[in-house]
Design a protein around this motif. Structure first.
Motif, PDB file in Angstrom:
ATOM      1  N   THR A   1       9.745  -2.784  -7.988  1.00 44.26           N
ATOM      2  CA  THR A   1       9.003  -3.414  -6.905  1.00 44.26           C
ATOM      3  C   THR A   1       9.538  -2.919  -5.575  1.00 44.26           C
ATOM      4  N   LEU A   2       8.657  -2.388  -4.747  1.00 41.78           N
ATOM      5  CA  LEU A   2       9.001  -1.932  -3.404  1.00 41.78           C
ATOM      6  C   LEU A   2       8.252  -2.845  -2.427  1.00 41.78           C
TER       7      LEU A   2
ATOM      8  N   GLY B   1       6.313  -4.540   0.334  1.00 43.33           N
ATOM      9  CA  GLY B   1       5.387  -3.992   1.310  1.00 43.33           C
ATOM     10  C   GLY B   1       4.639  -2.766   0.826  1.00 43.33           C
ATOM     11  N   PHE B   2       5.003  -2.242  -0.340  1.00 40.75           N
ATOM     12  CA  PHE B   2       4.332  -1.058  -0.874  1.00 40.75           C
ATOM     13  C   PHE B   2       3.610  -1.372  -2.171  1.00 40.75           C
ATOM     14  N   GLY B   3       4.350  -1.870  -3.165  1.00 38.84           N
ATOM     15  CA  GLY B   3       3.709  -2.212  -4.428  1.00 38.84           C
ATOM     16  C   GLY B   3       4.685  -2.253  -5.584  1.00 38.84           C
ATOM     17  N   THR B   4       4.115  -2.411  -6.770  1.00 41.99           N
ATOM     18  CA  THR B   4       4.912  -2.542  -7.985  1.00 41.99           C
ATOM     19  C   THR B   4       4.462  -1.526  -9.026  1.00 41.99           C
TER      20      THR B   4
ATOM     21  N   LEU C   1       0.089  -2.894   1.872  1.00 39.09           N
ATOM     22  CA  LEU C   1      -0.483  -1.566   1.646  1.00 39.09           C
ATOM     23  C   LEU C   1      -2.005  -1.654   1.617  1.00 39.09           C
ATOM     24  N   LYS C   2      -2.538  -2.652   0.926  1.00 40.23           N
ATOM     25  CA  LYS C   2      -3.993  -2.830   0.887  1.00 40.23           C
ATOM     26  C   LYS C   2      -4.553  -3.012   2.292  1.00 40.23           C
TER      27      LYS C   2
ATOM     28  N   PHE D   1       0.262   0.877 -11.414  1.00 38.83           N
ATOM     29  CA  PHE D   1       0.707   0.572 -10.053  1.00 38.83           C
ATOM     30  C   PHE D   1      -0.173  -0.523  -9.482  1.00 38.83           C
TER      31      PHE D   1
ATOM     32  N   PRO E   1      -0.758  -2.259  -5.877  1.00 38.02           N
ATOM     33  CA  PRO E   1      -0.389  -2.182  -4.465  1.00 38.02           C
ATOM     34  C   PRO E   1      -0.096  -3.569  -3.879  1.00 38.02           C
ATOM     35  N   ALA E   2       0.835  -3.601  -2.928  1.00 43.07           N
ATOM     36  CA  ALA E   2       1.165  -4.840  -2.226  1.00 43.07           C
ATOM     37  C   ALA E   2       0.081  -5.152  -1.201  1.00 43.07           C
TER      38      ALA E   2
ATOM     39  N   ALA F   1      -3.186  -2.034   5.202  1.00 42.92           N
ATOM     40  CA  ALA F   1      -3.046  -0.791   5.972  1.00 42.92           C
ATOM     41  C   ALA F   1      -4.136   0.205   5.614  1.00 42.92           C
TER      42      ALA F   1
END
Length: 92
Positions: free
Chosen positions: A43-44, A46-49, A85-86, A79, A81-82, A88
């Motif tokens: 898990t990152l 703000g980016f995703g899992t 990210l969605k 993947f 997305p967080a 942005a």
């Protein structure tokens, strides 16, 4: 964007030379791959899992012959997305 363009972007944004950025990118990808291969989730914030998902065995059809065939169960990388990210991507 391909891998070369990505490592050049990383080098530019992080103030590294391209060789250092390439090693850093390889290390990140190797770490993610290793974690997924051992069944862990990455898990990152703000980016995703990144995670693995199990696919059940099922019956499919050969599109050329129409013949039924069994498709074996498998494990696939996935993947999710967080929200950041969605957001942005959608504001672009």
């Amino acid at each position: 964007m391909n891998r070369n363009e990505l490592k050049e972007a990383v080098a530019d944004r992080a103030g590294l030379d391209v060789g250092q950025a390439d090693r850093a990118l390889s290390a990140v990808l190797d770490a993610i791959t290793g974690a997924l291969a051992s069944g862990d989730k990455v898990t990152l914030a703000g980016f995703g899992t990144f995670e693995t998902r199990e696919r059940a065995a099922r019956t499919g059809r050969n599109p050329q012959t129409g013949e039924s065939m069994e498709i074996a169960a498998s494990t696939a990388a996935a993947f999710k997305p967080a929200a950041a990210l969605k957001k942005a991507v959608s504001e672009r």
